[in-house]
Every structure is written in C-alpha cells, then in structure tokens.
Design a protein around this motif. Structure first.
Motif, PDB file in Angstrom:
ATOM      1  N   SER A 236       0.731  -1.149   0.052  1.00 39.35           N
ATOM      2  CA  SER A 236      -0.021  -0.157  -0.084  1.00 39.35           C
ATOM      3  C   SER A 236       0.729   1.316   0.023  1.00 39.35           C
ATOM      4  CB  SER A 236      -0.861   0.018   1.309  1.00 39.35           C
ATOM      5  OG  SER A 236      -0.536   0.412   2.210  1.00 39.35           O
TER       6      SER A 236
ATOM      7  N   GLU B 202      -5.569   0.113  -3.016  1.00 36.72           N
ATOM      8  CA  GLU B 202      -5.583   0.686  -1.651  1.00 36.72           C
ATOM      9  C   GLU B 202      -4.497   1.378  -1.279  1.00 36.72           C
ATOM     10  OE1 GLU B 202      -7.298  -2.230   2.083  1.00 36.72           O
ATOM     11  OE2 GLU B 202      -4.966  -2.683   1.509  1.00 36.72           O
TER      12      GLU B 202
ATOM     13  N   LYS C 193      -6.156   2.413   3.666  1.00 39.26           N
ATOM     14  CA  LYS C 193      -5.994   1.240   4.535  1.00 39.26           C
ATOM     15  C   LYS C 193      -6.021   1.598   5.969  1.00 39.26           C
ATOM     16  CE  LYS C 193      -2.392  -2.313   5.241  1.00 39.26           C
ATOM     17  NZ  LYS C 193      -3.184  -3.234   5.619  1.00 39.26           N
TER      18      LYS C 193
END
Lengths: 304, 294
Positions: B70, B246, B251
């Motif tokens: 991420s 994401e 997140k």
C-alpha cells in the motif's frame, strides 16, 4: 508586448483548446448522461444528443439519495465551517499580531504545526474524541487524580460524557480546528501600519474597540476570500462526514452519492447516478463561478 | 516581522486566542497524542483496557508485505498524479500567460475542476471510464477485455490517477498563472529586445522564476494526494480490485473502522504523519533556500 508569432499563436490556441475540452468534457458528459433513459445511457457509444428524461432522472436521484435534507445539512455544515473559520482565525491572528503575552511564540508554533497534519491522517483518534468530546478532559482529571479526590470527598464519580456523533457541532468543530485562516489574517494584519494602532490608542480606543471598528472592516476582502474557500473545502469533505454521521438524516450531500453507485450486477442506472452527481456538484460550481475573484485570491493568499 | 505598536493588556490577547486553543487542543493535539499512545498499546475496539506492547505494532506493520504494497501504491499514485497535474497545469498556464485572444475565458474555465468534490468527480469518472458504458467502453468493443478497472488492477490505478489529476490541474494552474503574472513584464521585454525568442525567454527567465512555485506545489500536491484521494478511491474502486488501489489513508480507514484494529491503524497514522511532516520540513528547510527568488 507586440511580436509577430503566427505559428506560436496557432499552437497556443490549439493547446488551450485541448485543455478547455479536457476540463469541460466531464461536465458535459455528465449533464448529457443525466438526460438519457436507462437504455440510451448504456449504449456504446452513448448518444451525445440530450434525451428527454432529465427531470425524471433528477427527481429519482433526489428521492433515492434523500438529497433534499442532505443538501440542507451540507449547507449548514459548510456554512458553519466557513463562519467558524472566519471568526476563530480572526481572533487568533489578532491575538498573535497585536499583543505581547507570555507564551505567544509557543502559541504561534503550536498553531503552525496543525497545518502539517490533515484530519485524514489522525482520523481514528479524532473520531474517538468526537464520540465523547469531553473524553480528553476526563482523562486529564483521571490522570491528575482529581477524579478520585472528588470521589473520596463527595462520593460522586465524575464521568464527563458528551457525544458529538450525528450532530452539526461534531461535523463542524474538528474542521475548524486547523490553522489555514489564521495565517491569512496574520499576513494581512502585519501590513497594517503601526500608526493605526497608535492613533486608535490616542483616541482612547481599547483593543476590543480597535478590533471590531478598525481591523474587521479593513479585513473585508480577506473575510470574503477565506469564507469562499472554506465553504468549498467543507462542502467537498467526504471522509469526516462519512464517519461522524451514522444516521442517514444527518448525512451530507457528498456522502449521499455513495448510495447512487450502480451495484455490480444490478441495474446500471447511470442516468440517475449522473443526475445526482450534477445536483451535488452544482452548488460548488456556482460558488466558484460567482466568487471566482475571492476564490483565487483566497487560495493563493492562504497557502503562502 | 513584528509589530512595534501593540496593546498592553495582554490578558485580552489571551482571551482572543482561547477559542482556537481549546479547539486545537481537543481536536488536534489530543487525538494526535492519542494516536501515539494507541500505536504503543493493544486497544480493545469497544473500550475497556489496553496492553502496553511497545513498538510491536510498528514491527508488525513493517513486517507486513500488504502494508508495504500500500505504501508503494501510494507513492506511485502520488508521483504519477502530481506529475500529470503539474505538467498539464504548467503548459496551460504558460500559454494562457501569452494573453492571446480568449485567454480570459481559459482563465475562468480551467479552474472549475478544482471546485468539484472528490467523490462527485469520482462518480463522474467512474461512469466515464466504466467498462460497459460511458466514454471508454468503446475500447472493449474494439478489443473485448482491453479495459476493465473492475478486474484489472492497473486499469483501476490509471482510473484514480486520471480523476485526481483532473481536479488538481485546476488548482496548480491558479498558482502557476499567478506566479507567471507576477514576473515583471519589463524583464521579458528586455530579453525580447536582446533577440531572445519565446522558447529562450521561457527557459531562461520564466521557468527559473517559477521554481519556488514548483516546489511549493510539489509538496502540496504530494500531501493532498495522500488525503484528498480517499473520496476518489472510496467511490471509484473501494480499494479494489484485490487491494490494487488501497492507498495508505484508505488502509488506515479500512483497518481502523472496518477491521477494528485501532492499534494497527494508529501505528499507520503515525508513520503517515511522520512522512507528511518530513515533506513539509523538507520544503521549509532545504528547498526554499536553494530556489531562486527575486
């Protein structure tokens, strides 16, 4: 400046025209999609001549997402943030610029730091504070032992509880708690001549009188600029309203868009979704167009 | 800069500052402090006790390949969208600054996108770039399966980058144009008299004088790409497909409010806070000194 540059002028016009098309195309496409019926909106390529279902689609989107009350919520929310910002940051900047009190530098820097950390990155604990806004003060009482002291003396256990979820203050206050406007005012106040203060003092005006009768009227331009960008900024907020308003009747218009996304495998009602998008983006677009001058000025001044 | 003439009654000054102080203490410093505390403990999501674990939360996150993925995605998103937005805005601003016919119209219209809420433009672009209807769907008629942000992670990433850049071109444009207009015309005219053509003037006068704006926008755009992206991601892709979009803030939201992992979310918040603070300090400390000012 006069210069003969026919080729360059042509290139200029071409590039700018492409830019204009790219900037406007999504608006136009959304508006056209909002006029089609379910069949036409899903045709590939989508017909670019407007259909006849514009009013129907607007009405459907309006009801499905409950936009009426939510637009009112958005208006109160964005207006509240704008007013709160204008008032609170004018006060603070006035204190920082026109007074010499102990801890002034500390105050300045502690406000400055808030510029660095947007709400989004400290979202989880801020949510916890909004759930019980007196929580921090309760914790301070607990840690300093005042809670147990009071309990021993009076038998009452202090338990401060005040939730701000699903309320306007809960939406508005955390967004007012940043430094954006403070520095805009500070820059402006610093340009006010010292003689102004001296003259006011000589005429017997105290600090409060000076603030309301001289400083505020002089700041009209700054107030308009700050109010415009803060209104837009708040109207466009998404994550915070999404978290704080768990009940649909408190939600804002922007978060209501989520209920218009066509479900995977469901009926692809893009015409309704686009009608909703149009309704939600229209108020901000109008503000940008009408308040263009203040908008540009506010953006440039507040970031420097 | 300081004022010479001030008011003596400093308690009134403090009174003026009180509302702001209460607000930033309650909604800024306390939550920021709490994030640090939570990141060092294991929190029960429904209240009631916590266990001190030191740096375990950080260790756990930094050992997690999903977290690093991420971070990488956020960096790709930040760099790509900042580059696209700033590049586009610079080109448009340079041409509008030439003040040819119609430049007033461009000056007005090109800033409209910035007024649009990220989720609203997210929904608009979701339709424009949908695989089965809208604007890009013709790609799938030419070659079925060529474009599908619902299944293909790269397509989804392109989708959010385009939507985000579209909004920020308008923002960057305002700053570039105002910086260009602040350059004294006399300098440009002098260069023209010395025989410098348009490109030469652009390269040797205008662009060097724009460097402060470039660095300023660089930091702002990068910071905004970490936060303003949330609405776009949530509406367009909801982090999918298979976590392909994401980003870091998404997140944090997902782990904190959906997974009820407050400690993990707090630790991620701290890492992001440090990152953004480093960016800001970098701007103030190093970059502002080296760039050219008048």
């Amino acid at each position: 400046m006069i210069e003969r540059t026919p080729i360059l002028n042509l290139v200029t016009q071409l590039v700018l025209f492409v830019g204009l098309v790219v900037a406007l195309a999504p608006f136009v496409f959304v508006a056209i999609a909002a006029t089609h019926d379910l069949r036409d909106v899903n045709l590939v390529p989508m017909p670019l001549l407007p259909g006849h279902n514009f009013i129907d689609n607007l009405a459907t989107a309006w009801h499905r997402a409950g936009l009426g009350p939510k637009l009112v919520n958005s208006l109160i929310f964005a207006g509240g943030v704008a007013i709160g910002k204008v008032v609170v940051s004018a006060f603070t900047a006035y204190a920082i610029v026109f007074f010499r009190f102990p801890g002034r530098q500390l105050l300045f820097w502690s406000i400055f730091v808030t510029l660095m950390l947007p709400l989004e990155v400290r979202i989880v604990p801020t949510y916890a504070v909004a759930a019980n806004v007196l929580g921090p003060y309760q914790a301070i009482l607990d840690i300093t032992g005042i809670t147990s002291l009071v309990e021993a003396l009076s038998g009452i256990r202090l338990d401060l509880q005040f939730g701000l979820l699903n309320s306007y203050p809960g939406l508005i206050l955390p967004l007012v708690a940043t430094a954006t406007g403070t520095f805009l005012y500070r820059q402006f106040f610093l340009t006010l001549p010292d003689e102004l203060v001296e003259a006011a003092k000589m005429d017997g005006a105290g600090p409060i009188r000076f603030f309301f009768d001289i400083v505020l009227p002089l700041s009209r331009n700054n107030i308009a600029a700050l109010a415009t960008i803060m209104f837009l900024w708040a109207w466009n907020q998404y994550l915070w309203p999404l978290l704080v308003t768990t009940e649909p009747e408190h939600a804002t218009a922007v978060t209501a868009l989520k209920s218009l996304i066509p479900n995977e495998g469901g009926i692809p009602e893009w015409n309704v979704a686009m009608a909703g998008t149009l309704i939600v983006m229209l108020p901000t677009l109008i503000v940008v167009i009408v308040m263009q001058r203040w908008f540009v000025r506010g953006l440039i001044a507040s970031e420097k | 800069m300081e004022k010479r003439a001030t008011f003596g009654s400093w308690w009134i000054g403090i009174a003026f500052a009180v509302p702001q102080v209460i607000l930033i203490f309650t909604f800024f410093y306390w939550p920021a402090g709490e994030a640090i505390y939570w990141s060092l403990t294991l929190q029960q999501p429904w209240g009631g006790g916590n266990i001190w674990v030191g740096l375990d939360n950080f260790r756990q996150i930094l050992d997690d390949p999903i977290y690093w993925a991420s971070v990488l995605r956020s960096v790709v998103f930040a760099v790509a969208s900042t580059g696209l937005a700033m590049g586009g805005a610079l080109i448009l601003a340079v041409f509008v600054d030439r003040e040819c016919t119609g430049s007033r119209l461009y000056r007005v219209v090109l800033i409209w996108p910035y007024g649009i809420a990220a989720p609203a433009l997210g929904l608009a672009f979701r339709f424009l770039m949908a695989p089965e209807a809208g604007f890009l769907a013709f790609l799938n008629q030419i070659a079925p399966g060529l474009w599908d942000p619902g299944l293909n992670g790269t397509d989804a990433m392109i989708e959010i980058i385009v939507a985000f850049s579209w909004k920020y071109v308008g923002y960057d444009f305002i700053f570039f144009l105002s910086a260009l207009q602040a350059i004294p015309r006399a300098q440009i005219e002098a260069a023209a008299l010395d025989g410098a053509g348009w490109l030469r003037r652009l390269r040797d006068i205008q662009l060097p004088l724009l460097t402060p704006t470039v660095f300023f926008l660089l930091v702002i755009d990068l910071t905004e790409s970490f936060q303003d992206s949330f609405g776009i991601v949530d509406i367009m892709t909801a982090g999918g497909p298979a976590r392909a979009t994401e980003l870091m803030v998404y997140k944090i939201y997902f782990d904190g409010f959906r997974g009820f992992d407050y400690s993990g979310a707090a630790a991620q918040s701290i890492i992001l806070m440090v990152l953004i603070m480093l960016l800001t300090v970098l701007q103030f400390r190093f970059i502002e000194r080296r760039v050219h000012y008048k």
